[in-house]
Motif scaffolding. Structure first.
Motif, PDB file in Angstrom:
ATOM      1  N   MET A  87     -58.935  47.510  43.581  1.00 32.40           N
ATOM      2  CA  MET A  87     -58.197  46.266  43.794  1.00 32.40           C
ATOM      3  C   MET A  87     -59.144  45.155  44.230  1.00 32.40           C
ATOM      4  SD  MET A  87     -55.418  44.683  43.725  1.00 32.40           S
ATOM      5  CE  MET A  87     -54.684  43.219  44.358  1.00 32.40           C
ATOM      6  N   PHE A  88     -60.137  45.485  45.034  1.00 31.38           N
ATOM      7  CA  PHE A  88     -61.073  44.471  45.516  1.00 31.38           C
ATOM      8  C   PHE A  88     -61.957  43.973  44.373  1.00 31.38           C
ATOM      9  CE2 PHE A  88     -65.063  43.180  47.570  1.00 31.38           C
ATOM     10  CZ  PHE A  88     -64.560  42.203  48.396  1.00 31.38           C
ATOM     11  N   VAL A  89     -62.425  44.877  43.538  1.00 29.72           N
ATOM     12  CA  VAL A  89     -63.308  44.503  42.438  1.00 29.72           C
ATOM     13  C   VAL A  89     -62.542  43.773  41.345  1.00 29.72           C
ATOM     14  CG1 VAL A  89     -64.763  45.442  40.604  1.00 29.72           C
ATOM     15  CG2 VAL A  89     -64.944  46.352  42.904  1.00 29.72           C
ATOM     16  N   ASN A  90     -61.307  44.178  41.082  1.00 30.96           N
ATOM     17  CA  ASN A  90     -60.523  43.599  39.998  1.00 30.96           C
ATOM     18  C   ASN A  90     -59.516  42.565  40.488  1.00 30.96           C
ATOM     19  OD1 ASN A  90     -61.764  45.263  38.113  1.00 30.96           O
ATOM     20  ND2 ASN A  90     -60.376  46.932  38.573  1.00 30.96           N
ATOM     21  N   ARG A  91     -59.823  41.890  41.567  1.00 27.75           N
ATOM     22  CA  ARG A  91     -58.907  40.908  42.135  1.00 27.75           C
ATOM     23  C   ARG A  91     -58.596  39.789  41.134  1.00 27.75           C
ATOM     24  NH1 ARG A  91     -57.200  39.600  47.177  1.00 27.75           N
ATOM     25  NH2 ARG A  91     -58.387  41.314  48.004  1.00 27.75           N
ATOM     26  N   HIS A  92     -59.570  39.410  40.324  1.00 30.20           N
ATOM     27  CA  HIS A  92     -59.347  38.323  39.366  1.00 30.20           C
ATOM     28  C   HIS A  92     -58.304  38.686  38.322  1.00 30.20           C
ATOM     29  CE1 HIS A  92     -62.227  40.959  37.364  1.00 30.20           C
ATOM     30  NE2 HIS A  92     -61.808  40.434  36.229  1.00 30.20           N
ATOM     31  N   GLN A  93     -58.075  39.966  38.080  1.00 31.43           N
ATOM     32  CA  GLN A  93     -57.077  40.361  37.088  1.00 31.43           C
ATOM     33  C   GLN A  93     -55.653  40.163  37.597  1.00 31.43           C
ATOM     34  OE1 GLN A  93     -58.029  44.362  36.037  1.00 31.43           O
ATOM     35  NE2 GLN A  93     -59.841  43.773  34.867  1.00 31.43           N
TER      36      GLN A  93
END
Length: 103
Positions: free
Chosen positions: A49-55
């Motif tokens: 969730m932290f890495v893919n926050r932009h999604q």
């Protein structure tokens, strides 16, 4: 088939569980399933969730307003102040009693 009463394979671990196992080998010692976790901190605990926050970003009236305020309005205000006060004050070479205004 030994050990399985229903004849099905056990469910595969989720991606976040696999990432947690890889990144945090001692997570089982510190994370107790019986305790309720704070929802405000859960989003930072899961690496996917932290890495893919932009999604997960969505344009809403609030995000549009904040983007306009910080990308357009605030820099324009600072530029206006810089333009209107350019060369009005000279701080270099003043002595006691001299005025700083040059206009």
């Amino acid at each position: 088939m030994a050990g399985h009463s229903n004849g099905k394979d056990p469910p595969a671990p989720s991606k976040s569980a696999m990432v947690l196992d890889l990144l945090y080998p001692l997570a089982d010692l510190f994370l107790d399933e019986a305790l309720a976790m704070d929802p405000a901190l859960v989003k930072y605990q899961m690496p996917d969730m932290f890495v893919n926050r932009h999604q997960y970003f969505r344009w809403t009236p609030r995000t549009a307003y904040l983007t306009f305020a910080y990308v357009v309005a605030f820099p324009a205000f600072i530029g206006y102040l810089a333009y209107t006060t350019d060369a009005k004050w000279d701080m270099r070479g003043k002595r006691r009693g001299d005025t700083i205004a040059e206009f």
